[in-house]
Structure formats: structure tokens, C-alpha cells
Design a protein around this motif. Structure first.
Motif, PDB file in Angstrom:
ATOM      1  N   PRO A 384      27.138  67.640  49.358  1.00 33.14           N
ATOM      2  CA  PRO A 384      26.833  67.042  48.039  1.00 33.14           C
ATOM      3  C   PRO A 384      28.074  67.025  47.155  1.00 33.14           C
ATOM      4  CG  PRO A 384      25.144  68.627  48.668  1.00 33.14           C
ATOM      5  CD  PRO A 384      26.261  68.788  49.660  1.00 33.14           C
ATOM      6  N   ARG A 385      28.167  66.011  46.307  1.00 31.10           N
ATOM      7  CA  ARG A 385      29.318  65.920  45.412  1.00 31.10           C
ATOM      8  C   ARG A 385      28.896  65.213  44.132  1.00 31.10           C
ATOM      9  NH1 ARG A 385      32.248  61.518  49.322  1.00 31.10           N
ATOM     10  NH2 ARG A 385      31.374  59.612  48.419  1.00 31.10           N
ATOM     11  N   PHE A 386      29.663  65.445  43.077  1.00 34.41           N
ATOM     12  CA  PHE A 386      29.437  64.769  41.810  1.00 34.41           C
ATOM     13  C   PHE A 386      30.421  63.612  41.704  1.00 34.41           C
ATOM     14  CE2 PHE A 386      27.482  68.811  40.892  1.00 34.41           C
ATOM     15  CZ  PHE A 386      26.404  68.478  40.070  1.00 34.41           C
ATOM     16  N   GLU A 387      29.953  62.500  41.152  1.00 36.45           N
ATOM     17  CA  GLU A 387      30.819  61.340  40.935  1.00 36.45           C
ATOM     18  C   GLU A 387      30.800  61.007  39.460  1.00 36.45           C
ATOM     19  OE1 GLU A 387      29.747  58.167  43.516  1.00 36.45           O
ATOM     20  OE2 GLU A 387      30.346  59.228  45.333  1.00 36.45           O
ATOM     21  N   ALA A 388      31.963  60.578  38.969  1.00 32.54           N
ATOM     22  CA  ALA A 388      32.113  60.339  37.532  1.00 32.54           C
ATOM     23  C   ALA A 388      31.144  59.282  37.016  1.00 32.54           C
ATOM     24  CB  ALA A 388      33.553  59.925  37.230  1.00 32.54           C
ATOM     25  N   ALA A 389      30.832  58.295  37.851  1.00 29.95           N
ATOM     26  CA  ALA A 389      29.976  57.197  37.397  1.00 29.95           C
ATOM     27  C   ALA A 389      28.501  57.572  37.391  1.00 29.95           C
ATOM     28  CB  ALA A 389      30.186  55.977  38.289  1.00 29.95           C
ATOM     29  N   GLN A 390      28.144  58.753  37.886  1.00 36.70           N
ATOM     30  CA  GLN A 390      26.747  59.139  37.985  1.00 36.70           C
ATOM     31  C   GLN A 390      26.533  60.488  37.311  1.00 36.70           C
ATOM     32  OE1 GLN A 390      25.765  58.984  42.123  1.00 36.70           O
ATOM     33  NE2 GLN A 390      26.346  56.845  42.354  1.00 36.70           N
ATOM     34  N   ARG A 391      25.311  60.707  36.838  1.00 36.02           N
ATOM     35  CA  ARG A 391      25.004  61.931  36.111  1.00 36.02           C
ATOM     36  C   ARG A 391      24.294  62.958  36.988  1.00 36.02           C
ATOM     37  NH1 ARG A 391      23.626  57.790  32.631  1.00 36.02           N
ATOM     38  NH2 ARG A 391      21.410  57.987  33.140  1.00 36.02           N
ATOM     39  N   PRO A 393      24.228  64.822  41.268  1.00 35.78           N
ATOM     40  CA  PRO A 393      24.954  64.928  42.543  1.00 35.78           C
ATOM     41  C   PRO A 393      24.422  63.939  43.567  1.00 35.78           C
ATOM     42  CG  PRO A 393      23.381  66.720  42.319  1.00 35.78           C
ATOM     43  CD  PRO A 393      23.362  65.975  41.020  1.00 35.78           C
ATOM     44  N   VAL A 394      25.268  63.534  44.495  1.00 30.53           N
ATOM     45  CA  VAL A 394      24.863  62.662  45.599  1.00 30.53           C
ATOM     46  C   VAL A 394      25.293  63.312  46.907  1.00 30.53           C
ATOM     47  CG1 VAL A 394      25.009  60.550  44.228  1.00 30.53           C
ATOM     48  CG2 VAL A 394      27.007  61.320  45.494  1.00 30.53           C
ATOM     49  N   GLN A 395      24.573  62.977  47.960  1.00 29.63           N
ATOM     50  CA  GLN A 395      24.901  63.487  49.294  1.00 29.63           C
ATOM     51  C   GLN A 395      25.040  62.294  50.229  1.00 29.63           C
ATOM     52  OE1 GLN A 395      22.191  66.389  50.889  1.00 29.63           O
ATOM     53  NE2 GLN A 395      23.723  67.207  52.303  1.00 29.63           N
ATOM     54  N   PRO A 396      26.265  61.816  50.453  1.00 28.03           N
ATOM     55  CA  PRO A 396      26.468  60.584  51.226  1.00 28.03           C
ATOM     56  C   PRO A 396      26.079  60.739  52.691  1.00 28.03           C
ATOM     57  CG  PRO A 396      28.401  61.131  49.909  1.00 28.03           C
ATOM     58  CD  PRO A 396      27.519  62.329  49.901  1.00 28.03           C
ATOM     59  N   VAL A 397      25.656  59.612  53.271  1.00 29.13           N
ATOM     60  CA  VAL A 397      25.328  59.537  54.693  1.00 29.13           C
ATOM     61  C   VAL A 397      26.347  58.617  55.364  1.00 29.13           C
ATOM     62  CG1 VAL A 397      23.577  58.922  56.386  1.00 29.13           C
ATOM     63  CG2 VAL A 397      22.887  59.826  54.168  1.00 29.13           C
ATOM     64  N   VAL A 398      26.933  59.061  56.460  1.00 27.29           N
ATOM     65  CA  VAL A 398      27.934  58.265  57.177  1.00 27.29           C
ATOM     66  C   VAL A 398      27.717  58.420  58.672  1.00 27.29           C
ATOM     67  CG1 VAL A 398      29.685  58.466  55.366  1.00 27.29           C
ATOM     68  CG2 VAL A 398      29.601  60.173  57.181  1.00 27.29           C
ATOM     69  N   PHE A 399      28.290  57.495  59.429  1.00 29.29           N
ATOM     70  CA  PHE A 399      28.363  57.679  60.874  1.00 29.29           C
ATOM     71  C   PHE A 399      29.526  58.619  61.195  1.00 29.29           C
ATOM     72  CE2 PHE A 399      25.970  53.608  61.285  1.00 29.29           C
ATOM     73  CZ  PHE A 399      24.941  54.102  62.077  1.00 29.29           C
ATOM     74  N   SER A 400      29.459  59.242  62.346  1.00 25.19           N
ATOM     75  CA  SER A 400      30.509  60.191  62.717  1.00 25.19           C
ATOM     76  C   SER A 400      31.822  59.488  63.015  1.00 25.19           C
ATOM     77  CB  SER A 400      30.071  61.022  63.924  1.00 25.19           C
ATOM     78  OG  SER A 400      29.763  60.169  65.021  1.00 25.19           O
ATOM     79  N   GLY A 401      31.793  58.279  63.565  1.00 22.97           N
ATOM     80  CA  GLY A 401      33.012  57.535  63.857  1.00 22.97           C
ATOM     81  C   GLY A 401      33.547  56.835  62.627  1.00 22.97           C
TER      82      GLY A 401
END
Length: 700
Positions: A384-391, A393-401
Motif C-alpha cells: 500500500p502507498r499514499f499518492e499526492a493526488a488521492q486522500r 492509500p492505494v494498493q496497486p495490482v500488477v503482473f509479475s513481468g
């Protein structure tokens, strides 16, 4: 109902007890007032329902981030050139290229992904420095082009029409012009583009450096950039020399492959990943791996929907990925048709069941957990991380590659019938989430860069004419990505030209939004022509969303100092347009905003870090343009008052440089008073105000 946008109270009716005569009521509320940017303030009890609509349009939420272009028509910033040449490895043909460029023209033939553009930047930077390179669009007739000054010029991807127009006579004449101007020209030519036979003396066939050499150089530059410590780099280099990585690079010889391996090894030494994981991630980013992954789950709508969601909305929060996947899954089920009906065993005559009857399978009403589903498609949750544009936390989803999202979505989009339309429909129904249009727009742009046929750009039409700004921004990001591919540059340019003349206001907004990004920064003059066309309509009023989009585009262009003169000159042209036209309305809005507050207005959209222009800044940094704008504005009854007020505000500006610049500016402005009624009016009013303030009947 909406309140005023400036928060000031509206006029009272003469018969209202709270008008001038109603002092008691006024006194009772004098110390209990609130200032609102938007909306409605209610004091006292409320009975029944009350509906309050914000003055801002509800469809205008969107990401305002501006992406930097890879291809430009105009000067390349020095920082951009330095970044491109970071870790550059001279190709085997570099000395031959340098010698050919002594003739002032080099035709560099190369296949895609071989690093020819980077080589071209290196050749020109040797002669003119990192700040001496100008990008050009591919003209149909290169023989008519002339250099403006002694710089390095670069055309990336010669068009077929331009290639056919070349020949010994044209190139000899052009080389003479370049020599007299002290300029050099490098043209990268795709391997499949035919060139006349007599152009051979100017041609060099590019051979790329080995991917292993690129990986080694890139790892060493990471030490200089303090991304790695020397001992970490040594570990990465030892793995690079191992049989597994050497074999991978032998099978993947392009420079970009070397960069990918170096970045994978950097992650390996920093995160503690295993070398086998790094190699597996590299392999999953190939088209063959993407097709295999889709084939393995082609009968499972839940897996396909999840893979599509992660690919299209990479690094979005898990809730956004889950929502898109849940919306897409039933549509995929419908696409697959009804499930086959299995015939059950014959019923036992006594109702006891048959001897061979299997126990009834339990129905899983929950399904697998989200993280289990991610593992099944080789994806993962980032921390999880905080982003300046949002109030939140978000937890991004990505592929491993690293590149799996791009190639997997490309396979889904282009290789499976009807999938593109299905993804468009699901994306259209998805509620807006921050930065969603940025990730989806870039990804779709990368996919469509590999598409063919006339439907390539037609797919964007529905979102381009949407009433929702985030959908128009998605198209802008997609076009900004597509235009980086030289084969599509002309198609994108023609599409934008067509939309800029459309009757549809949303289509024209999309053109402006596209200019407010990498497309506009790469082609500022072309972008200003498009914005001019967007405003060339007989509509009586300039719609707020169109005004906002054009203002945002101008602010994006103003983010680079090289574009300031172009933008200010265009604003002056619009000032001189006929009153009542959209061009004049936009110019009046811009000049009013920069006089009283800033342009774009403080509540208008602006990209992170974009500078809002004030009249005080304009006078200090662009004296001549400011003088022309102010003289024209003072002669215009529509903006005379706010511009006069803006000049008065600068006299009390806390920055002494602004006050000093204004003193000199007023002297030059006064010199124009003889031929400009509005200027005379301004100085007469100023004289009277200063005289009244002094109380002596003459200026103090």
C-alpha cells in the motif's frame, strides 16, 4: 441552484427588507457571514427537502497529468537529450555514421527497436551539444525544407512520400543549404521504406550494439546515478555473465532487451529476488508467453476478466481492478454461450439412488479469494502507498513481468474477435477513479500502435465525443502515445484536424485535451493551430468546458519556456478577433484571469507543477508581448476594467522586481496613449484616483 463562483453576495431587490433601507437585518448578520467558492450557504432552520448543485460540471473529474513526448517537432530540452544518452553504447557502425554526417546529411536505415534514434541523438549532440537538437515532422517534399539556424535537425521515421521525393539532386542541394547554415540533418528510415538508388552515398545501414554491452553499460551508469552501490553492481554483473543470462541476451539481441535485463538485475540485488525469478519475469513479457497464458485460461471467464483488468488498469488500486473484473466477467460468460447441460444418472425406482451415482458437487458461492486469483494469473499486490493526488492509500495490482500487461492486452485486443468492443463497453460503464484514464489511455495507445486498418482510430470516436471529461482525457493520453510511433503520426494529425472542425463540442474538447499533453509539447505550433480551429465556430457563447479545455492546453504549453512567445502571440491574435467570437471570448477570459488572479484561473484544471501566469510575471519576463496585450486589452471595453485593476494591483505587489518592472512598463504604455483611446482612459482615471487620494487636487 448554485452560488456565485466568486463567493460574493448577489444584488438585493429594492423591495427586499435587507436592501439599503433594511439595516437591522443587515446588522444582525454582519458578523456571521461565510465566503463560498461554490454552492449555497443556508442559515436558519430548513423544513422539507433542499437540493444544492455545485456550480462545477459533474463530468469534469479527470487526471491532469502531462506526459513528456518522445518525438518532438521543435527543440529537444537538454535534460531530455541527456536522459536519452544515459548509458548509450556506440554501435559498430558509429564511425561510419560520423563520417557520412560530414556531408551534412545522414540517412540512417534501421529496423524497429535497434536504437537508431538514440544513435542519431548522440551524433548530433557531439556537434551541437544536448541543447542544440531540433526535431522535425517528416515533410512530403524534403527539398522545400530549409533550416532556421545552425543546429542539429532530426527526422525520425521518413514517410513514404518524403522518401520517394529524395534523390541525388535534392540531397545535394539540401546539403549545400545545410552547409551554408552550419546545420546537420539526420534522418532515420525504417528498413521497409524504399529509397531511390542514387541516395546510397548518404545512407548507412545501422547495426545495433549487443544487448549484453547495453546491459553492462546501463548497470555501470546506475552506480553513477547512485541507484546501486559498487558492490551491488558487481553482484549484478556476475549474474549478467552467467550462462542463463548470457543465453537470454543471445536470444534477445536488441538494445531494449539489454536495458530490461539491467533493470531486472537492479531489482534483483535491491529486493532480494532470485535470479530465476528475474529470468521468469523477462520471459513472461513476450507475445508468445501472453498467448500461452490466455490459452491456458480461455475457458475461465473469471481469470480472463481479471487478466484484462490488470492489463488495462495496471497499478490501479485493487478495488478498481476488482470492480472492472466483476463487470467484465458476466459479459465474457455471455460471449462463451450457455454452459453444456450434463445428463444425470437414471433415477432409482425406489428413490435410493444408483450404485454408480457420484456425490453431488458442492457449489462454491464465494469463489476463490482475490489474492488466490492473482496468483493463478501470475499477478501480485504491491505494498500500500499514499499518492499526492488521492486522500487515501492505494494498493496497486500488477503482473509479475515488466511488460506483460502491454503484450497481454495487445493479444486480447487484436487477436480475439469482439474482445476490443467488450473491453470498451466495460470501461465505459466503470465509474471514474483517479488516474484511471491515464493508465488505460496509455495502455490502449500502445495497443493501437500495433493495430492496422481504418478502424484503428475509429475505436476512439465514442470516448472522444463523450460528455465525461475522463473519457476524453483517456483518448488524449491514447493519441499522445500513438503519435510517438512515426508510422501513425500523420493519421493522428489528420484525425485531430478533422475533430477540431467538428460541430460537436466534446470532440473539440478532446482535441484541446490532446494538445494539453505530449502531443502539444511535441508540436507546439501545430497544437496552437488546432486550438485556433477549435475556437473557429459561430456559436454565440463559448461553452465552459471548451474554455476550460483550451485554457488547460495553453497552460500545458506555457509549462515550457520555449513556447511562451508562441502562446502569447496567439493570445494577441485572438484579442484582435471580432467581439462576440469564441476566439475573442477566450482571449478576454485569459487576459482577465491573469490580470486579477492568474491564468488558468486558480480553480481551473492544471497539471502538477504547471505555472499559472500572472500579469506581473508577464510584464517582468515578456515585456514586449505584455505591452501589446495590455494596449489591446485597454482598448477593448470587455476587458478594460479588469486589466486596469490588474495594473493597479501590481503597484502593491510584495515583490519589488514586479513593482520596478511596472514603473518602466507604465512609461512605455504612456507612449502609446496618443493613438489608443483605452490607454488614455486608463491614465486619466489613474490620474484622478491618485489626485483624489492625495486630497490636493493634483497627483502626489
Amino acid at each position: 441552484m448554485s452560488g456565485g463562483t466568486d463567493g460574493s453576495p448577489g444584488p438585493l431587490h429594492p423591495d427586499d427588507p435587507d436592501a439599503d433601507g433594511g439595516t437591522a437585518s443587515e446588522a444582525s448578520y454582519r458578523d456571521n457571514r461565510q465566503q463560498l467558492d461554490q454552492g449555497l450557504a443556508v442559515m436558519g432552520p430548513v423544513t422539507g427537502d433542499i437540493t444544492v448543485l455545485n456550480g462545477a460540471s459533474l463530468d469534469e473529474a479527470a487526471t491532469n497529468e502531462i506526459l513528456q513526448p518522445r518525438l518532438r517537432e521543435g527543440p529537444y530540452p537538454a535534460d531530455d537529450v541527456h536522459a536519452r544518452l544515459d548509458g548509450f553504447v556506440e554501435p559498430p557502425t558509429y564511425a561510419q555514421c560520423r563520417k557520412a554526417l560530414d556531408s551534412h546529411i545522414l540517412l540512417l536505415r534501421a529496423g524497429g527497436g535497434t536504437g537508431a534514434s538514440t544513435t542519431a541523438f548522440a551524433l548530433l549532440a557531439e556537434r551541437y551539444g544536448a541543447d542544440g537538437i531540433t526535431g522535425l515532422d517528416s515533410p512530403d517534399d524534403l527539398g522545400r525544407w530549409r533550416p532556421r539556424d545552425g543546429r542539429g535537425y532530426l527526422i525520425q521515421g521518413l514517410s513514404p512520400a518524403a522518401a520517394a521525393s529524395l534523390g541525388e539532386v535534392v540531397l545535394t542541394a539540401l546539403a549545400g543549404v545545410l552547409r551554408r547554415s552550419g546545420a546537420h540533418l539526420v534522418i532515420t528510415v525504417r528498413a521497409e521504406t524504399a529509397l531511390p538508388a542514387d541516395t546510397v552515398p548518404w545512407q548507412v545501414v545501422h547495426r545495433p550494439p549487443s544487448s549484453a554491452a547495453v546491459a553492462t553499460r546501463r548497470l555501470n551508469t546506475m552506480v553513477n546515478a547512485r541507484e546501486l552501490r559498487p558492490e551491488q553492481c558487481a553482484v549484478a554483473l556476475r549474474h549478467l555473465a552467467s550462462a542463463d543470462f548470457s543465453g537470454y541476451l543471445h536470444a534477445h539481441p536488441l538494445p531494449g532487451d539489454g536495458v530490461e535485463v539491467a533493470e531486472g538485475l537492479r531489482d534483483f540485488v535491491l529486493s532480494g529476488k532470485s535470479a530465476a525469478t528475474v529470468l521468469a519475469d523477462l520471459h513472461t513479457g513476450s507475445p508468445a508467453a501472453a498467448r500461452q497464458a490466455l490459452a491456458e485460461v480461455c475457458d475461465r471467464a473469471d481469470s480472463v476478466s481479471l487478466m484484462a483488468a490488470i492489463a488495462l488498469l495496471s497499478e490501479q488500486d485493487r478495488t478498481v481492478v476488482e470492480e472492472f473484473s466483476a463487470m467484465l466477467r458476466p459479459r465474457l460468460d455471455e460471449r462463451g454461450g450457455p454452459a453444456p447441460v450434463m445428463a444425470g444418472p437414471p433415477e432409482h425406482p425406489h428413490g435410493l439412488g444408483t450404485a454408480g451415482e457420484q456425490p453431488q458437487q458442492r457449489r462454491d458461492i464465494l469463489g476463490p479469494a482475490f489474492e488466490d486469483r492473482l496468483k493463478a494469473v501470475d499477478a501480485l499486490l504491491l505494498p500500500p502507498r499514499f499518492e499526492a493526488a488521492q486522500r487515501y492509500p492505494v494498493q496497486p495490482v500488477v503482473f509479475s513481468g515488466r511488460h506483460r500487461s502491454d503484450v497481454l492486452l495487445r493479444c486480447l485486443w487484436l487477436d480475439y474477435e469482439g474482445m476490443a468492443a467488450l473491453l470498451w463497453r466495460t470501461l465505459e460503464d466503470l465509474p471514474h477513479h483517479p488516474r484511471m484514464e491515464l493508465s488505460a489511455g496509455q495502455t490502449i495507445g500502445k495497443v493501437l500502435a500495433h493495430a492496422t486498418g481504418p478502424n484503428t482510430l475509429r475505436q476512439l470516436q465514442s470516448f472522444a465525443e463523450s460528455q465525461k471529461r475522463w473519457q476524453r482525457r483517456l483518448v488524449a493520453y491514447a493519441l499522445g502515445e500513438m503519435v510517438q510511433h512515426s508510422a501513425l503520426t500523420r493519421a493522428v494529425r489528420d484525425q485531430l484536424r478533422l475533430w477540431s472542425r467538428a460541430a460537436s463540442v466534446p470532440l473539440r474538447c478532446t482535441v484541446a485535451e490532446t494538445c494539453a499533453g505530449s502531443y502539444g509539447l511535441a508540436r507546439p505550433e501545430a497544437a496552437l493551430k488546432l486550438l485556433d480551429a477549435v475556437l473557429d465556430k459561430p456559436d454565440k457563447e463559448l461553452e465552459v468546458r471548451l474554455r476550460t479545455a483550451v485554457s488547460f492546453a495553453l497552460s500545458a504549453l506555457l509549462s515550457e519556456s520555449a513556447n511562451h512567445d508562441l502562446v502569447l502571440d496567439r493570445l494577441r491574435e485572438w484579442q484582435l478577433a471580432e467581439p462576440g467570437t469564441q476566439r475573442h471570448a477566450l482571449a478576454a477570459h485569459a487576459v482577465t484571469s491573469m490580470s486579477l488572479t492568474a491564468f488558468p484561473a486558480p480553480r481551473a484544471p492544471a497539471a502538477p507543477g504547471v505555472r499559472r501566469l500572472r500579469l506581473a510575471d508577464l510584464i517582468q519576463d515578456h515585456f514586449e508581448q505584455a505591452l501589446d496585450l495590455v494596449v489591446t486589452a485597454l482598448d477593448d471595453p470587455a476587458v478594460h476594467t479588469p486589466v486596469a485593476a490588474g495594473l493597479s494591483l501590481i503597484e502593491n505587489d510584495p515583490d519589488p522586481r514586479h513593482r520596478a518592472a511596472l514603473t518602466h512598463f507604465l512609461v512605455e504604455l504612456a507612449a502609446t496613449a496618443r493613438s489608443h483611446h483605452g490607454v488614455r482612459r486608463f491614465f486619466l482615471h489613474r490620474h484622478r484616483a491618485r489626485a483624489a487620494a492625495s486630497g490636493e487636487g493634483f497627483p502626489s
